[in-house]
Design a protein around this motif. Structure first.
Motif, mmCIF file in Angstrom:
data_model
loop_
_atom_site.group_PDB
_atom_site.id
_atom_site.type_symbol
_atom_site.label_atom_id
_atom_site.label_comp_id
_atom_site.label_asym_id
_atom_site.label_seq_id
_atom_site.Cartn_x
_atom_site.Cartn_y
_atom_site.Cartn_z
ATOM 1 N N ALA A 1 13.638 -48.082 -19.099
ATOM 2 C CA ALA A 1 14.300 -48.117 -20.411
ATOM 3 C C ALA A 1 13.622 -47.161 -21.389
ATOM 4 C CB ALA A 1 14.284 -49.543 -20.956
ATOM 5 N N HIS A 2 12.286 -47.120 -21.338
ATOM 6 C CA HIS A 2 11.544 -46.226 -22.236
ATOM 7 C C HIS A 2 11.846 -44.763 -21.910
ATOM 8 C CE1 HIS A 2 8.449 -44.672 -24.833
ATOM 9 N NE2 HIS A 2 7.792 -44.138 -23.801
ATOM 10 N N LEU A 3 11.844 -44.413 -20.630
ATOM 11 C CA LEU A 3 12.130 -43.033 -20.229
ATOM 12 C C LEU A 3 13.547 -42.639 -20.629
ATOM 13 C CD1 LEU A 3 10.466 -42.999 -16.683
ATOM 14 C CD2 LEU A 3 9.606 -41.885 -18.755
ATOM 15 N N GLU A 4 14.498 -43.535 -20.427
ATOM 16 C CA GLU A 4 15.880 -43.253 -20.819
ATOM 17 C C GLU A 4 15.988 -43.002 -22.324
ATOM 18 O OE1 GLU A 4 18.672 -42.652 -19.458
ATOM 19 O OE2 GLU A 4 18.451 -43.228 -17.357
ATOM 20 N N SER A 5 15.210 -43.759 -23.096
ATOM 21 C CA SER A 5 15.284 -43.630 -24.557
ATOM 22 C C SER A 5 14.764 -42.290 -25.059
ATOM 23 C CB SER A 5 14.485 -44.761 -25.221
ATOM 24 O OG SER A 5 13.080 -44.542 -25.091
ATOM 25 N N LEU A 6 14.007 -41.580 -24.202
ATOM 26 C CA LEU A 6 13.436 -40.287 -24.612
ATOM 27 C C LEU A 6 14.347 -39.110 -24.278
ATOM 28 C CD1 LEU A 6 9.727 -40.842 -23.500
ATOM 29 C CD2 LEU A 6 10.630 -40.853 -25.830
ATOM 30 N N LYS A 7 15.394 -39.353 -23.514
ATOM 31 C CA LYS A 7 16.270 -38.247 -23.110
ATOM 32 C C LYS A 7 17.068 -37.718 -24.301
ATOM 33 C CE LYS A 7 18.282 -38.480 -19.017
ATOM 34 N NZ LYS A 7 19.025 -39.000 -17.837
ATOM 35 N N GLY A 8 17.209 -36.394 -24.350
ATOM 36 C CA GLY A 8 17.992 -35.763 -25.410
ATOM 37 C C GLY A 8 17.295 -35.681 -26.745
ATOM 38 N N LYS A 9 15.983 -35.904 -26.771
ATOM 39 C CA LYS A 9 15.262 -35.910 -28.053
ATOM 40 C C LYS A 9 14.217 -34.809 -28.172
ATOM 41 C CE LYS A 9 15.870 -40.850 -28.962
ATOM 42 N NZ LYS A 9 15.188 -42.152 -29.208
ATOM 43 N N ALA A 10 13.818 -34.210 -27.056
ATOM 44 C CA ALA A 10 12.717 -33.238 -27.077
ATOM 45 C C ALA A 10 13.058 -31.995 -27.879
ATOM 46 C CB ALA A 10 12.346 -32.849 -25.644
ATOM 47 N N ALA A 11 14.267 -31.459 -27.701
ATOM 48 C CA ALA A 11 14.619 -30.173 -28.310
ATOM 49 C C ALA A 11 14.610 -30.240 -29.831
ATOM 50 C CB ALA A 11 15.991 -29.724 -27.812
ATOM 51 N N ILE A 12 15.233 -31.261 -30.376
ATOM 52 C CA ILE A 12 15.299 -31.372 -31.836
ATOM 53 C C ILE A 12 13.917 -31.642 -32.409
ATOM 54 C CG2 ILE A 12 16.189 -32.808 -33.716
ATOM 55 C CD1 ILE A 12 18.773 -33.084 -32.000
ATOM 56 N N ALA A 13 13.150 -32.509 -31.761
ATOM 57 C CA ALA A 13 11.791 -32.784 -32.227
ATOM 58 C C ALA A 13 10.944 -31.517 -32.206
ATOM 59 C CB ALA A 13 11.152 -33.865 -31.369
ATOM 60 N N ASN A 14 11.042 -30.742 -31.137
ATOM 61 C CA ASN A 14 10.284 -29.505 -30.986
ATOM 62 C C ASN A 14 10.649 -28.507 -32.089
ATOM 63 O OD1 ASN A 14 8.383 -27.985 -29.360
ATOM 64 N ND2 ASN A 14 10.098 -26.757 -28.627
ATOM 65 N N ALA A 15 11.954 -28.379 -32.362
ATOM 66 C CA ALA A 15 12.413 -27.458 -33.401
ATOM 67 C C ALA A 15 11.939 -27.906 -34.780
ATOM 68 C CB ALA A 15 13.928 -27.360 -33.369
ATOM 69 N N LYS A 16 11.951 -29.205 -35.025
ATOM 70 C CA LYS A 16 11.494 -29.698 -36.328
ATOM 71 C C LYS A 16 10.008 -29.396 -36.552
ATOM 72 C CE LYS A 16 14.827 -33.360 -37.334
ATOM 73 N NZ LYS A 16 15.008 -34.762 -37.764
ATOM 74 N N LEU A 17 9.218 -29.480 -35.482
ATOM 75 C CA LEU A 17 7.792 -29.164 -35.624
ATOM 76 C C LEU A 17 7.585 -27.666 -35.865
ATOM 77 C CD1 LEU A 17 7.422 -32.098 -34.792
ATOM 78 C CD2 LEU A 17 5.613 -31.363 -33.248
ATOM 79 N N ALA A 18 8.428 -26.832 -35.260
ATOM 80 C CA ALA A 18 8.356 -25.391 -35.531
ATOM 81 C C ALA A 18 8.669 -25.130 -37.001
ATOM 82 C CB ALA A 18 9.323 -24.631 -34.630
ATOM 83 N N TYR A 19 9.671 -25.821 -37.527
ATOM 84 C CA TYR A 19 10.038 -25.642 -38.941
ATOM 85 C C TYR A 19 8.929 -26.156 -39.860
ATOM 86 C CZ TYR A 19 13.053 -25.532 -43.088
ATOM 87 O OH TYR A 19 13.586 -25.269 -44.340
ATOM 88 N N GLU A 20 8.254 -27.217 -39.431
ATOM 89 C CA GLU A 20 7.110 -27.711 -40.200
ATOM 90 C C GLU A 20 6.024 -26.633 -40.263
ATOM 91 O OE1 GLU A 20 4.657 -31.882 -40.335
ATOM 92 O OE2 GLU A 20 4.775 -30.874 -38.388
ATOM 93 N N SER A 21 5.766 -25.965 -39.140
ATOM 94 C CA SER A 21 4.787 -24.879 -39.124
ATOM 95 C C SER A 21 5.237 -23.713 -39.998
ATOM 96 C CB SER A 21 4.561 -24.377 -37.694
ATOM 97 O OG SER A 21 3.873 -25.336 -36.929
ATOM 98 N N PHE A 22 6.524 -23.417 -39.971
ATOM 99 C CA PHE A 22 7.084 -22.365 -40.827
ATOM 100 C C PHE A 22 6.727 -22.619 -42.296
ATOM 101 C CE2 PHE A 22 10.584 -21.664 -43.816
ATOM 102 C CZ PHE A 22 10.705 -20.278 -43.795
ATOM 103 N N GLY A 23 6.904 -23.863 -42.737
ATOM 104 C CA GLY A 23 6.608 -24.198 -44.124
ATOM 105 C C GLY A 23 5.147 -24.000 -44.482
#
Length: 383
Positions: free
Chosen positions: A234-256
């Protein structure tokens, strides 16, 4: 066809200071009137190309045959034919976007042409080819695309310092993005220290999105197949489809963080613009996810979303209409997602390293296929 009424979601993106570019290029698109209509009706602000796009355009249509036949009669070899075809297309697109460039005071209106992906690990030849294309295009709204490999980053810095506009492509990790952003700042400082203007230099950092989820989800599936524990499943399933957006948000945080503070403010005072993050590969690969997912969740100032035609049409039709940025929403949650993936057994550095290598390989394959198609047509017309 594009209509003003259908472009409301696109207009809302622009109201959030996010530009919309098209990730597509072909002779019919540029010369048949469709690109001009999108610029006029939707306010399209730029376009990008890559070897895969040109392989489909040139290798799978007869639109270029007359020019190939003429170039063959003039004795042009395969490389010269390819260069003439793509430069001609990009020039025509640049001229259509020139009013956008002028109205935005150089913020938008760009079209990108990529150096050969076969040179992705060759610093010197990458720089030579970048300068060659820059001179051939001879337009202030041109951008030259260079992959953000270890060898590409110093070539990117040198090209920027020489006054070229650069689109840094194939960025997957936050660390690689940060290295590129710092190279941009170093290049501007080199120009400023040499007494050269920095106000007219433009650059974007193309951060690839959907491929991250495709790779991470595949690795999560492998972990799911290897466990019988219900709670872990259940935990692994809950993580699917979330890596890309999280990764991009951290890049934008670094941009700032990178484009703030005394060092950057000193350059901004001389007219420097930030190197905007450009969201690339925003077409959804998994049909289980909404077709506008990677646009809806990555809206924010000083960014560009470059959309392939199907995704562009989907967002224009039913994209999320927002009144506030989504990029900065729940940053702690984005950090938590990536931490949970690491703890679950997903080596994110291995993921992004693999994606970079695979991206270079795929573009090189497309480039080889493209040259093969040109070679075949050249032989046909020569015969």
């Amino acid at each position: 066809m594009a209509t003003a009424a259908a472009s409301v979601p696109l207009t809302k993106l622009q109201a959030q200071k996010q530009s919309v570019w098209m990730d597509f290029m072909s002779r019919a698109f540029v010369r048949g009137g469709e690109l001009a209509r999108l610029i006029e009706d939707d306010g399209l602000q730029g376009a990008t190309s890559n070897p895969t796009i040109f392989e489909k355009a040139i290798g799978h249509s007869a639109d270029y045959d007359d020019d190939i036949r003429r170039l063959v009669s003039e004795g042009a070899d395969v490389d010269a034919i390819y260069q003439a075809l793509v430069v001609d297309d990009i020039k025509a697109a640049l001229d259509l976007f020139r009013p956008v460039f002028d109205r935005s005071s150089g913020l938008d209106g760009y079209v990108s042409l990529e150096v050969s992906p076969l040179l992705a690990h060759d610093r010197e030849r990458t720089e030579v080819e970048a300068k060659q294309y820059w001179a051939l295009l001879d337009r202030p709204n041109a951008m030259i695309k260079i992959p953000g490999t270890a060898e590409g980053i110093p070539a990117i810095e040198d090209a920027l310092a020489a006054g070229l506009n650069i689109n840094v492509t194939l960025l997957f990790s936050v660390e690689a993005y940060e290295a590129v952003a710092r190279a941009y700042i170093r290049a501007l400082k080199r120009r400023a220290d040499a007494g050269q203007p920095i106000a007219g230099i433009a650059s974007v950092a193309s951060f690839f999105v959907s491929r991250m989820d495709t790779e991470v989800d595949a690795r999560l599936d492998a972990l799911l197949a290897a466990t019988g524990d219900a709670s872990r499943k259940a935990h692994l399933e809950s993580l699917k489809g979330k890596a890309a957006i999280a990764n991009a948000k951290l890049a934008y945080e670094s941009f700032g963080k990178i484009f703030s503070g005394p060092e950057w403010e000193a350059l901004a005072a001389q007219g420097a613009r930030v190197q905007r993050l450009l969201w690339a590969s925003v077409g959804t690969k998994d049909p289980k996810y909404p077709d506008t997912l990677y646009i809806d969740e990555l809206i924010g100032p000083d960014t560009v979303s470059t959309m392939p035609p199907d995704t562009y049409n989907a967002f224009r039709d039913h994209g999320r209409i927002v009144e506030a940025p989504t990029l900065t929403a729940d940053l702690p949650g984005a950090h938590r997602v990536l931490q949970q993936l690491q703890e679950a057994g997903i080596d994110l550095k291995d993921v992004t390293d693999h994606l970079l290598q695979d991206g270079v390989k795929k573009f090189a394959k497309s480039f080889d296929d493209l040259l093969g198609a040109v070679r075949s047509k050249r032989a046909q017309f020569a015969g």
